[in-house]
Design a protein around this motif. Structure first.
Motif, PDB file in Angstrom:
ATOM      1  N   LEU A   1       0.660  -1.232  -0.114  1.00  0.00           N
ATOM      2  CA  LEU A   1      -0.048   0.128  -0.114  1.00  0.00           C
ATOM      3  C   LEU A   1       0.916   1.229  -0.116  1.00  0.00           C
ATOM      4  O   LEU A   1       0.425   2.178  -0.672  1.00  0.00           O
ATOM      5  N   LEU A   2       1.992   1.202   0.559  1.00  0.00           N
ATOM      6  CA  LEU A   2       2.825   2.377   0.618  1.00  0.00           C
ATOM      7  C   LEU A   2       3.568   2.638  -0.742  1.00  0.00           C
ATOM      8  O   LEU A   2       3.771   3.674  -1.217  1.00  0.00           O
ATOM      9  N   VAL A   3       3.817   1.517  -1.333  1.00  0.00           N
ATOM     10  CA  VAL A   3       4.917   1.456  -2.436  1.00  0.00           C
ATOM     11  C   VAL A   3       4.041   1.770  -3.740  1.00  0.00           C
ATOM     12  O   VAL A   3       4.621   2.420  -4.639  1.00  0.00           O
TER      13      VAL A   3
ATOM     14  N   GLY B   1      -7.465   4.727   8.912  1.00  0.00           N
ATOM     15  CA  GLY B   1      -7.690   5.155   7.433  1.00  0.00           C
ATOM     16  C   GLY B   1      -8.075   6.449   7.355  1.00  0.00           C
ATOM     17  O   GLY B   1      -7.458   7.369   6.594  1.00  0.00           O
ATOM     18  N   PHE B   2      -9.060   6.688   8.200  1.00  0.00           N
ATOM     19  CA  PHE B   2      -9.617   8.145   7.833  1.00  0.00           C
ATOM     20  C   PHE B   2      -8.732   9.300   8.490  1.00  0.00           C
ATOM     21  O   PHE B   2      -8.751  10.363   7.827  1.00  0.00           O
ATOM     22  N   LEU B   3      -8.122   8.927   9.382  1.00  0.00           N
ATOM     23  CA  LEU B   3      -7.018   9.995   9.926  1.00  0.00           C
ATOM     24  C   LEU B   3      -5.803  10.366   8.986  1.00  0.00           C
ATOM     25  O   LEU B   3      -5.052  11.184   9.214  1.00  0.00           O
ATOM     26  N   THR B   4      -5.626   9.202   8.338  1.00  0.00           N
ATOM     27  CA  THR B   4      -4.244   9.263   7.367  1.00  0.00           C
ATOM     28  C   THR B   4      -4.526   9.658   5.877  1.00  0.00           C
ATOM     29  O   THR B   4      -3.905   9.337   4.943  1.00  0.00           O
ATOM     30  N   LEU B   5      -5.972   9.924   5.665  1.00  0.00           N
ATOM     31  CA  LEU B   5      -6.616   9.955   4.337  1.00  0.00           C
ATOM     32  C   LEU B   5      -5.943  11.082   3.503  1.00  0.00           C
ATOM     33  O   LEU B   5      -5.471  10.431   2.277  1.00  0.00           O
ATOM     34  N   ASP B   6      -5.499  11.805   3.955  1.00  0.00           N
ATOM     35  CA  ASP B   6      -4.625  13.203   3.172  1.00  0.00           C
ATOM     36  C   ASP B   6      -3.039  12.831   3.292  1.00  0.00           C
ATOM     37  O   ASP B   6      -2.443  13.719   2.511  1.00  0.00           O
ATOM     38  N   LEU B   7      -2.573  11.860   3.871  1.00  0.00           N
ATOM     39  CA  LEU B   7      -1.227  11.703   4.078  1.00  0.00           C
ATOM     40  C   LEU B   7      -0.771  10.731   2.796  1.00  0.00           C
ATOM     41  O   LEU B   7       0.778  11.088   2.694  1.00  0.00           O
ATOM     42  N   PHE B   8      -1.365   9.862   2.330  1.00  0.00           N
ATOM     43  CA  PHE B   8      -0.833   8.964   1.378  1.00  0.00           C
ATOM     44  C   PHE B   8      -1.510   9.286   0.085  1.00  0.00           C
ATOM     45  O   PHE B   8      -2.799   9.557  -0.358  1.00  0.00           O
ATOM     46  N   PRO B   9      -0.678   8.965  -1.178  1.00  0.00           N
ATOM     47  CA  PRO B   9      -1.105   9.417  -2.559  1.00  0.00           C
ATOM     48  C   PRO B   9      -2.267   8.458  -3.009  1.00  0.00           C
ATOM     49  O   PRO B   9      -2.284   7.357  -2.550  1.00  0.00           O
ATOM     50  N   ALA B  10      -3.302   9.107  -3.425  1.00  0.00           N
ATOM     51  CA  ALA B  10      -4.242   8.519  -4.176  1.00  0.00           C
ATOM     52  C   ALA B  10      -4.803   9.112  -5.610  1.00  0.00           C
ATOM     53  O   ALA B  10      -4.690  10.390  -5.586  1.00  0.00           O
TER      54      ALA B  10
END
Length: 335
Positions: free
Chosen positions: A151-153, A220-229
Motif C-alpha cells: 500500500l505504501l509503495v 485510514g480516516f485520519l491518514t486519508l490525506d497523507l498518502f497518494p491516491a
C-alpha cells in the motif's frame, strides 16, 4: 436452521456477501454503460449504485476469493495454472464484450479495449501470486507487513502505458484493477482464512473483526490525506484501510443476518444470491457480454438514471435465465 443448511458444506454468509456484491456490480455497470453521465455522480440513483458497486463489490469479491484459495486442496501448480487461465479468460471477455461490438460499430479504440485490465486479470494474477505465497499466509507477520508495504509503495509505481506492466501498476483509463495495490484484498482473505472459513464465526473472531475493523477504519480516516491516491482504481494506504474496515464490518453484518435471522437465509432472494455466488464467474462473463452488445442496440450513455436502472434489472434477469435454464454456460471454460 433447516436440514439442507446444516448438511451443506457451503459457507452461506460468504455466499450472501458475494451474491450482494454481484447484484451491486451489475447495477453499477448499467450506470457506467447506459446512464447519461456514465456514473459520474450527477444523479441520485446513479450515486447510489455507483457507491454500492464499489466498496461492497470488487474488494469483497477479491477478499472472498483469497479465503477460498486457502480452502482449495489443489497443488501450487494447479493454482498457478488456474491463474493463467483466468488471465486469458479476461482478455477473451474483453474481445467479446467491447472489441467485437466496437469494431462492428466502426468505433475508434476497439483494439485498445482488448488490452483493458479488469477483475478477471486481477484474479488471474492473484492466483498466480497465491501459488508462491500460500505457504506463508498463516505466518503471523509476513502478510500484514507485505500488505502495508504494498500500500505504501504502489502509488509510486502507478504509470506505465505498456500492456504488460499495465497489469501490474497501470494508471490508464483502461486499467480498472492494477495488481498493485488490489492484490492486498486476496492476500488479506488468505491471511484470515483459518478464522473465517466456518459456517458461523466464533465470538472471539467476531470481537477481533469488530475491534480491528473500527481501528483500521479510524487510522485510514485520519491518514486519508497523507498518502497518494488517484481514484477508485488506485487508492493510497488511508483509503485502502477504510475499505478494509468496511469489508470487516460488512462481513460481520452478513454473518449475523444469515446465521442469526432464519428468514434471511431461507427466503427466495437469499437463495438467489447464493446461486449467483456459486456461479460467480458465469454470471460475471454473461452480464458483461450482454452489456457490451447492448450498446449496439440502444447506444451508450444515452439514458436517464431510471431507464438505466431498468436496463440493469433486465440484464440481471436475462443473465439468471441464461445461466439456469439454458446451455449457454457450457460455452464458458471451466476454470
Amino acid at each position: 436452521m433447516n436440514r439442507n443448511y446444516k448438511e451443506s458444506n457451503r459457507i452461506y454468509y460468504l455466499d450472501f456477501m458475494r451474491g450482494l456484491a454481484i447484484f451491486f456490480m451489475i447495477m453499477q455497470h448499467t450506470m457506467i454503460i447506459h446512464e447519461l453521465t456514465g456514473g459520474e455522480g450527477n444523479t441520485i440513483i446513479g450515486n447510489i449504485f455507483i457507491l454500492l458497486g464499489t466498496a461492497p463489490a470488487a474488494p469483497v469479491f477479491m477478499f472472498i476469493m483469497g479465503l477460498f484459495i486457502m480452502k482449495s486442496k489443489k497443488s501450487s501448480k494447479d493454482v498457478f495454472l488456474r491463474g493463467v487461465k483466468l488471465l486469458g479468460l479476461g482478455y477473451a471477455l474483453n474481445l467479446l464484450r467491447f472489441t467485437l461490438p466496437m469494431l462492428i460499430a466502426g468505433e475508434q479504440g476497439a483494439i485498445s479495449m482488448f488490452f483493458g485490465v479488469d477483475i478477471l486479470q486481477l484474479a488471474g494474477l492473484s492466483f498466480m501470486m497465491a501459488a508462491f505465497l500460500r505457504k506463508f499466509a498463516k505466518n503471523k507477520f509476513i502478510f500484514p507487513v507485505l500488505i502495508v508495504v504494498i500500500l505504501l509503495v504502489s502509488p509510486y509505481l502507478w504509470g506505465s502505458g505498456n500492456v504488460i506492466f499495465d497489469l501490474l501498476w497501470g494508471a490508464g483509463g483502461n486499467v480498472a484493477f492494477p495488481f498493485f495495490s488490489w492484490c492486498i484484498y486476496p492476500m488479506l482473505g488468505m491471511y484470515l482464512s483459518p478464522h473465517l472459513l466456518h459456517v458461523s464465526l466464533s465470538n472471539q473472531t467476531k470481537k477481533h473483526l469488530l475491534v480491528w475493523g473500527i481501528a483500521i477504519g479510524v487510522i485510514g480516516f485520519l491518514t486519508l490525506d497523507l498518502f497518494p491516491a488517484s481514484d477508485y482504481s488506485r487508492y493510497g494506504l488511508g483509503a485502502s484501510f477504510m475499505i478494509i474496515s468496511f469489508v470487516f464490518l460488512w462481513l460481520l453484518v452478513c454473518e449475523f443476518l444469515i446465521n442469526k435471522i432464519t428468514i434471511m437465509r431461507e427466503n427466495r432472494i437469499s437463495k438467489l444470491l447464493f446461486y449467483w455466488s456459486e456461479n460467480v464467474t458465469d454470471v460475471y462473463i454473461i452480464q458483461w457480454v450482454i452489456y457490451g452488445w447492448s450498446m449496439l442496440l440502444i447506444g451508450a450513455n444515452e439514458q436517464i438514471d431510471f431507464v438505466a436502472l431498468m436496463i440493469g434489472f433486465i440484464v440481471l434477469a436475462l443473465t439468471h435465465v441464461l445461466i439456469k435454464y439454458t446451455s449457454i454456460r457450457r460455452l464458458i471454460p471451466k476454470i
